[in-house]
Design an enzyme around this catalytic site. Structure first.
Site, PDB file in Angstrom:
ATOM      1  N   TYR A  60     -16.510 -37.562 -47.804  1.00  0.00           N
ATOM      2  CA  TYR A  60     -17.455 -38.427 -47.093  1.00  0.00           C
ATOM      3  C   TYR A  60     -18.755 -38.591 -47.877  1.00  0.00           C
TER       4      TYR A  60
ATOM      5  N   LYS B  76      -4.510 -23.574 -23.691  1.00  0.00           N
ATOM      6  CA  LYS B  76      -3.914 -24.827 -23.193  1.00  0.00           C
ATOM      7  C   LYS B  76      -2.884 -25.391 -24.167  1.00  0.00           C
TER       8      LYS B  76
ATOM      9  N   THR C 275      -3.404 -27.255 -26.918  1.00  0.00           N
ATOM     10  CA  THR C 275      -3.686 -28.636 -27.321  1.00  0.00           C
ATOM     11  C   THR C 275      -3.057 -28.836 -28.701  1.00  0.00           C
TER      12      THR C 275
ATOM     13  N   ILE D 113      -9.546 -19.427 -35.177  1.00  0.00           N
ATOM     14  CA  ILE D 113     -10.346 -18.190 -35.206  1.00  0.00           C
ATOM     15  C   ILE D 113      -9.892 -17.236 -34.098  1.00  0.00           C
TER      16      ILE D 113
ATOM     17  N   TYR E 179     -19.541 -33.256 -30.358  1.00  0.00           N
ATOM     18  CA  TYR E 179     -19.031 -31.877 -30.437  1.00  0.00           C
ATOM     19  C   TYR E 179     -20.165 -30.871 -30.249  1.00  0.00           C
TER      20      TYR E 179
ATOM     21  N   THR F 220     -21.688 -22.224 -32.237  1.00  0.00           N
ATOM     22  CA  THR F 220     -21.674 -22.709 -33.617  1.00  0.00           C
ATOM     23  C   THR F 220     -23.077 -22.959 -34.159  1.00  0.00           C
ATOM     24  N   ASP F 221     -23.205 -22.913 -35.477  1.00  0.00           N
ATOM     25  CA  ASP F 221     -24.477 -23.271 -36.125  1.00  0.00           C
ATOM     26  C   ASP F 221     -24.837 -24.739 -35.891  1.00  0.00           C
ATOM     27  N   GLU F 222     -23.840 -25.554 -35.502  1.00  0.00           N
ATOM     28  CA  GLU F 222     -24.113 -26.990 -35.349  1.00  0.00           C
ATOM     29  C   GLU F 222     -25.061 -27.284 -34.196  1.00  0.00           C
TER      30      GLU F 222
ATOM     31  N   ALA G 291     -23.167 -31.311 -29.159  1.00  0.00           N
ATOM     32  CA  ALA G 291     -23.861 -31.442 -27.864  1.00  0.00           C
ATOM     33  C   ALA G 291     -23.079 -30.696 -26.783  1.00  0.00           C
TER      34      ALA G 291
ATOM     35  N   ALA H 197      -4.860 -19.080 -29.280  1.00  0.00           N
ATOM     36  CA  ALA H 197      -3.782 -19.597 -30.141  1.00  0.00           C
ATOM     37  C   ALA H 197      -4.328 -20.522 -31.220  1.00  0.00           C
ATOM     38  N   GLY H 198      -5.664 -20.685 -31.265  1.00  0.00           N
ATOM     39  CA  GLY H 198      -6.273 -21.530 -32.294  1.00  0.00           C
ATOM     40  C   GLY H 198      -6.554 -20.735 -33.564  1.00  0.00           C
TER      41      GLY H 198
ATOM     42  N   LYS I 153     -21.135 -28.119 -27.293  1.00  0.00           N
ATOM     43  CA  LYS I 153     -21.288 -26.677 -27.551  1.00  0.00           C
ATOM     44  C   LYS I 153     -22.667 -26.198 -27.071  1.00  0.00           C
TER      45      LYS I 153
ATOM     46  N   GLY J  18     -23.838 -40.064 -38.293  1.00  0.00           N
ATOM     47  CA  GLY J  18     -24.652 -38.932 -37.835  1.00  0.00           C
ATOM     48  C   GLY J  18     -24.363 -37.643 -38.580  1.00  0.00           C
TER      49      GLY J  18
HETATM   50  P1  NAD Z   1      -9.295 -24.557 -32.890  1.00  0.00           P
HETATM   51  O1  NAD Z   1      -9.440 -26.002 -32.573  1.00  0.00           O
HETATM   52  O2  NAD Z   1      -8.468 -24.127 -34.032  1.00  0.00           O
HETATM   53  O3  NAD Z   1      -8.739 -23.777 -31.609  1.00  0.00           O
HETATM   54  C1  NAD Z   1      -9.166 -24.067 -30.305  1.00  0.00           C
HETATM   55  C2  NAD Z   1      -8.161 -23.428 -29.356  1.00  0.00           C
HETATM   56  O4  NAD Z   1      -8.614 -23.650 -28.008  1.00  0.00           O
HETATM   57  C3  NAD Z   1      -6.755 -24.038 -29.443  1.00  0.00           C
HETATM   58  O5  NAD Z   1      -5.785 -23.020 -29.421  1.00  0.00           O
HETATM   59  C4  NAD Z   1      -6.655 -24.904 -28.196  1.00  0.00           C
HETATM   60  O6  NAD Z   1      -5.327 -25.058 -27.711  1.00  0.00           O
HETATM   61  C5  NAD Z   1      -7.521 -24.108 -27.223  1.00  0.00           C
HETATM   62  N1  NAD Z   1      -8.079 -24.927 -26.134  1.00  0.00           N
HETATM   63  C6  NAD Z   1      -8.722 -26.112 -26.239  1.00  0.00           C
HETATM   64  N2  NAD Z   1      -9.078 -26.548 -25.017  1.00  0.00           N
HETATM   65  C7  NAD Z   1      -8.671 -25.602 -24.131  1.00  0.00           C
HETATM   66  C8  NAD Z   1      -8.768 -25.471 -22.719  1.00  0.00           C
HETATM   67  N3  NAD Z   1      -9.358 -26.408 -21.979  1.00  0.00           N
HETATM   68  N4  NAD Z   1      -8.257 -24.366 -22.134  1.00  0.00           N
HETATM   69  C9  NAD Z   1      -7.642 -23.400 -22.896  1.00  0.00           C
HETATM   70  N5  NAD Z   1      -7.511 -23.481 -24.224  1.00  0.00           N
HETATM   71  C10 NAD Z   1      -8.028 -24.568 -24.837  1.00  0.00           C
HETATM   72  O7  NAD Z   1     -10.794 -24.013 -33.025  1.00  0.00           O
HETATM   73  P2  NAD Z   1     -11.398 -22.893 -33.967  1.00  0.00           P
HETATM   74  O8  NAD Z   1     -11.781 -23.489 -35.254  1.00  0.00           O
HETATM   75  O9  NAD Z   1     -10.530 -21.687 -33.915  1.00  0.00           O
HETATM   76  O10 NAD Z   1     -12.753 -22.597 -33.165  1.00  0.00           O
HETATM   77  C11 NAD Z   1     -12.774 -21.605 -32.119  1.00  0.00           C
HETATM   78  C12 NAD Z   1     -14.161 -21.579 -31.537  1.00  0.00           C
HETATM   79  O11 NAD Z   1     -15.113 -21.284 -32.557  1.00  0.00           O
HETATM   80  C13 NAD Z   1     -14.600 -22.912 -30.926  1.00  0.00           C
HETATM   81  O12 NAD Z   1     -15.316 -22.644 -29.750  1.00  0.00           O
HETATM   82  C14 NAD Z   1     -15.503 -23.514 -31.984  1.00  0.00           C
HETATM   83  O13 NAD Z   1     -16.494 -24.354 -31.406  1.00  0.00           O
HETATM   84  C15 NAD Z   1     -16.131 -22.273 -32.592  1.00  0.00           C
HETATM   85  N6  NAD Z   1     -16.550 -22.380 -33.990  1.00  0.00           N
HETATM   86  C16 NAD Z   1     -15.688 -22.852 -34.943  1.00  0.00           C
HETATM   87  C17 NAD Z   1     -16.100 -22.903 -36.280  1.00  0.00           C
HETATM   88  C18 NAD Z   1     -15.195 -23.418 -37.370  1.00  0.00           C
HETATM   89  O14 NAD Z   1     -15.674 -23.640 -38.490  1.00  0.00           O
HETATM   90  N7  NAD Z   1     -13.910 -23.619 -37.124  1.00  0.00           N
HETATM   91  C19 NAD Z   1     -17.386 -22.481 -36.614  1.00  0.00           C
HETATM   92  C20 NAD Z   1     -18.238 -22.021 -35.616  1.00  0.00           C
HETATM   93  C21 NAD Z   1     -17.803 -21.958 -34.301  1.00  0.00           C
HETATM   94  O1  TDX Z   2     -12.019 -35.453 -44.682  1.00  0.00           O
HETATM   95  C1  TDX Z   2     -13.139 -34.890 -44.711  1.00  0.00           C
HETATM   96  N1  TDX Z   2     -14.015 -35.210 -45.700  1.00  0.00           N
HETATM   97  C2  TDX Z   2     -15.270 -34.661 -45.785  1.00  0.00           C
HETATM   98  O2  TDX Z   2     -16.041 -34.991 -46.705  1.00  0.00           O
HETATM   99  C3  TDX Z   2     -13.528 -33.905 -43.731  1.00  0.00           C
HETATM  100  C4  TDX Z   2     -12.576 -33.515 -42.617  1.00  0.00           C
HETATM  101  C5  TDX Z   2     -14.781 -33.353 -43.837  1.00  0.00           C
HETATM  102  N2  TDX Z   2     -15.631 -33.729 -44.822  1.00  0.00           N
HETATM  103  C6  TDX Z   2     -16.978 -33.110 -44.869  1.00  0.00           C
HETATM  104  C7  TDX Z   2     -17.757 -33.193 -43.572  1.00  0.00           C
HETATM  105  C8  TDX Z   2     -18.606 -31.923 -43.609  1.00  0.00           C
HETATM  106  O3  TDX Z   2     -19.774 -32.161 -44.367  1.00  0.00           O
HETATM  107  O4  TDX Z   2     -16.797 -31.709 -45.108  1.00  0.00           O
HETATM  108  C9  TDX Z   2     -17.730 -30.928 -44.365  1.00  0.00           C
HETATM  109  C10 TDX Z   2     -16.961 -29.990 -43.453  1.00  0.00           C
HETATM  110  O5  TDX Z   2     -16.315 -30.795 -42.484  1.00  0.00           O
HETATM  111  P1  TDX Z   2     -15.412 -30.144 -41.320  1.00  0.00           P
HETATM  112  O6  TDX Z   2     -14.388 -29.263 -41.935  1.00  0.00           O
HETATM  113  O7  TDX Z   2     -14.965 -31.247 -40.422  1.00  0.00           O
HETATM  114  O8  TDX Z   2     -16.469 -29.177 -40.613  1.00  0.00           O
HETATM  115  P2  TDX Z   2     -17.874 -29.458 -39.916  1.00  0.00           P
HETATM  116  O9  TDX Z   2     -18.004 -30.842 -39.445  1.00  0.00           O
HETATM  117  O10 TDX Z   2     -18.940 -28.941 -40.843  1.00  0.00           O
HETATM  118  O11 TDX Z   2     -17.742 -28.491 -38.626  1.00  0.00           O
HETATM  119  C11 TDX Z   2     -17.111 -27.192 -38.747  1.00  0.00           C
HETATM  120  O12 TDX Z   2     -18.056 -26.169 -38.784  1.00  0.00           O
HETATM  121  C12 TDX Z   2     -18.745 -25.859 -37.604  1.00  0.00           C
HETATM  122  C13 TDX Z   2     -16.118 -26.952 -37.621  1.00  0.00           C
HETATM  123  O13 TDX Z   2     -15.179 -27.999 -37.572  1.00  0.00           O
HETATM  124  C14 TDX Z   2     -16.802 -26.781 -36.314  1.00  0.00           C
HETATM  125  O14 TDX Z   2     -15.864 -26.432 -35.301  1.00  0.00           O
HETATM  126  C15 TDX Z   2     -17.808 -25.683 -36.444  1.00  0.00           C
HETATM  127  O15 TDX Z   2     -18.525 -25.525 -35.254  1.00  0.00           O
END
Ligand code: NAD
Ligand code: TDX
Length: 378
Positions: free
Chosen positions: A235, A51, A53, A29, A178, A154-156, A180, A26-27, A182, A303
């Site tokens: 930032y 869940k 959240t 991706i 986060y 994730t690439d992180e 750590a 439900a999130g 992952k 960090g």
């Molecule tokens: P999101 O925060 O939008 O969605 C996370 C979903 O997981 C939510 O629906 C939440 O309710 C559910 N969830 C959280 N804890 C749970 C639990 N304990 N049990 C069941 N459900 C739970 O995240 P996203 O951006 O869609 O990311 C999805 C995955 O991809 C994550 O594992 C994230 O680390 C990874 N990822 C995200 C990005 C990005 O840029 N968004 C990049 C690389 C990897």
């Molecule tokens: O308000 C902001 N101002 C700002 O300058 C926010 C929210 C972010 N930023 C900067 C921080 C980062 O350099 O923008 C960049 C992107 O930030 P986020 O969108 O928070 O992403 P990031 O921290 O790079 O992490 C994302 O990519 C890898 C996802 O949130 C992670 O879930 C994924 O694993």
């Protein structure tokens, strides 16, 4: 999606009509993955375990639930991946588990890390135990085949990459709670592959953007603030670099690895373009026809990783290519948020105000500390 290649894929999860458990579906991706797979109408059945959240939103799956044919192949279960009583019977029903569930926002992991560890470590462990048990049942002839497990990472986990591109066998060097958590999840998966011989693959996706992304993240936060002429909190110097991946390409690459990835392997899923945050902000302001004067420089994230970049040749070798270039993806994203303000205004209510106020207070405090350290009055 390309057709199944029998040389790299075998097992019911590689075929159309597979039964999938999608955790965190439900999130942002995860819901894109569910919508895209079910919309293909190839018989694939999906159970989502989420869940719900603050980041999970069942309305992200409304197009599925409103379509009788797709709804017939879909079930939603509200629950926690860390709860074995919920997880075990669901894993017993499926051919593969795709684990998207995580706490996903770096800034929140700095404020409140505990949930990141519970979901990212204990939750992953509960899923892996269930997969191991089902593998044993398959070996005992109690089910036809063992389930495949996909860990969405994730690439992180590589940490900040000053130059060059991370490859899958580079050392993990996470630098935020986060990343750590992952990395810990990935290491657990690896231990179950080596010790217990489960069938698992790991994906490391880069920064993802697109419709339905929670407005806590850079691109949707800045689009939604700019629509309302609110300040855009950039930032530090804004010269951090990220490699941007459109959400349908991320979801598609995960499905490609599910169906074609070699067991026990990890695949980088890079984006289509490396940009500074300033360049990203300029692109979205341009599409919105809003001025740069909305941007406010605020204290940097502690960090803060300066750069991520990954080599994608291993993924390319199994046949995946991204389809959406950044200029097209950012236009689609800006236009979607502009057209769907009911969705994001609902998301930016409830706990959002408390979170955003706390975040702003932390930035003000960091700025005061920085000025005081420089001998200046805040
Ligand atoms: P999101 O925060 O939008 O969605 C996370 C979903 O997981 C939510 O629906 C939440 O309710 C559910 N969830 C959280 N804890 C749970 C639990 N304990 N049990 C069941 N459900 C739970 O995240 P996203 O951006 O869609 O990311 C999805 C995955 O991809 C994550 O594992 C994230 O680390 C990874 N990822 C995200 C990005 C990005 O840029 N968004 C990049 C690389 C990897
Ligand atoms: O308000 C902001 N101002 C700002 O300058 C926010 C929210 C972010 N930023 C900067 C921080 C980062 O350099 O923008 C960049 C992107 O930030 P986020 O969108 O928070 O992403 P990031 O921290 O790079 O992490 C994302 O990519 C890898 C996802 O949130 C992670 O879930 C994924 O694993």
């Amino acid at each position: 999606m390309t057709e199944v290649d029998a040389t790299t894929a075998s097992g019911p999860w590689a075929a159309r009509g597979a039964r999938l458990l999608v955790t965190g579906g439900a999130g942002f991706i995860g819901s894109a993955f569910v919508r895209d797979v079910l919309a293909r109408r190839d018989g694939t059945r999906i159970v989502v375990l989420d869940k719900l959240t603050y980041a999970g939103d069942r309305t992200n799956l409304a197009t599925v639930e409103d379509d009788p044919e797709q709804a017939g192949r879909f079930r939603f279960v509200h629950g926690d991946i860390a709860d074995a009583t919920v997880v075990d019977p669901l894993v017993a029903e499926v051919d593969a588990v795709v684990n998207f569930a995580a706490e996903s926002h770096v800034d929140r992991s700095i404020l409140d890390p505990e949930a990141f560890l519970v979901t990212g470590v204990i939750g992953v462990h509960v899923l892996l135990e269930a997969v191991r048990r089902e593998r044993d049942r398959a070996a005992a002839g109690e089910r036809t085949s063992a389930p495949r497990y996909v860990q969405v990472s994730t690439d992180e986990v590589y940490g900040s990459v000053p130059s060059g591109q991370s490859r899958e066998d580079d050392a993990l060097a996470p630098r935020s709670p986060y990343s750590a958590a992952k990395a810990a999840g990935e290491l657990l998966v690896r231990s179950y592959v080596v010790t217990h011989g489960i069938d698992a693959v790991v994906t490391r996706g880069s920064n993802t953007y697109g419709p339905y992304q929670h407005p806590e993240k850079l691109i949707p936060l800045f689009i939604t603030n700019a629509i309302d002429d609110q300040p855009l909190p950039l930032y530090g110097d804004g010269l951090q670099r990220r490699d941007w991946l459109f959400v349908s390409d991320h979801a598609g690459a995960i499905e490609h690895v599910l169906r074609h990835g070699a067991s026990g392997e990890t695949y980088n899923l890079p984006g289509s373009v490396e940009l500074t945050n300033r360049a990203v902000v300029a692109a979205l302001l341009d599409r919105l026809a809003k001025p740069w004067s909305l941007v406010r420089t605020v204290a940097d994230r502690p960090g803060h990783d300066r750069r991520y970049a990954m080599d994608g040749s291993k993924l390319a070798a199994i046949g995946w290519r991204n389809r959406v270039p950044f200029d097209e993806g950012i236009a689609t994203t800006v236009d979607w948020f502009t057209a769907n303000d009911r969705w994001w205004r609902a998301v930016r209510s409830g706990e959002w105000d408390a979170y955003y106020a706390r975040r702003c207070a932390v930035h003000r405090a960091r700025r005061s500390d920085r000025l005081a350290a420089a001998g200046l009055r805040p």
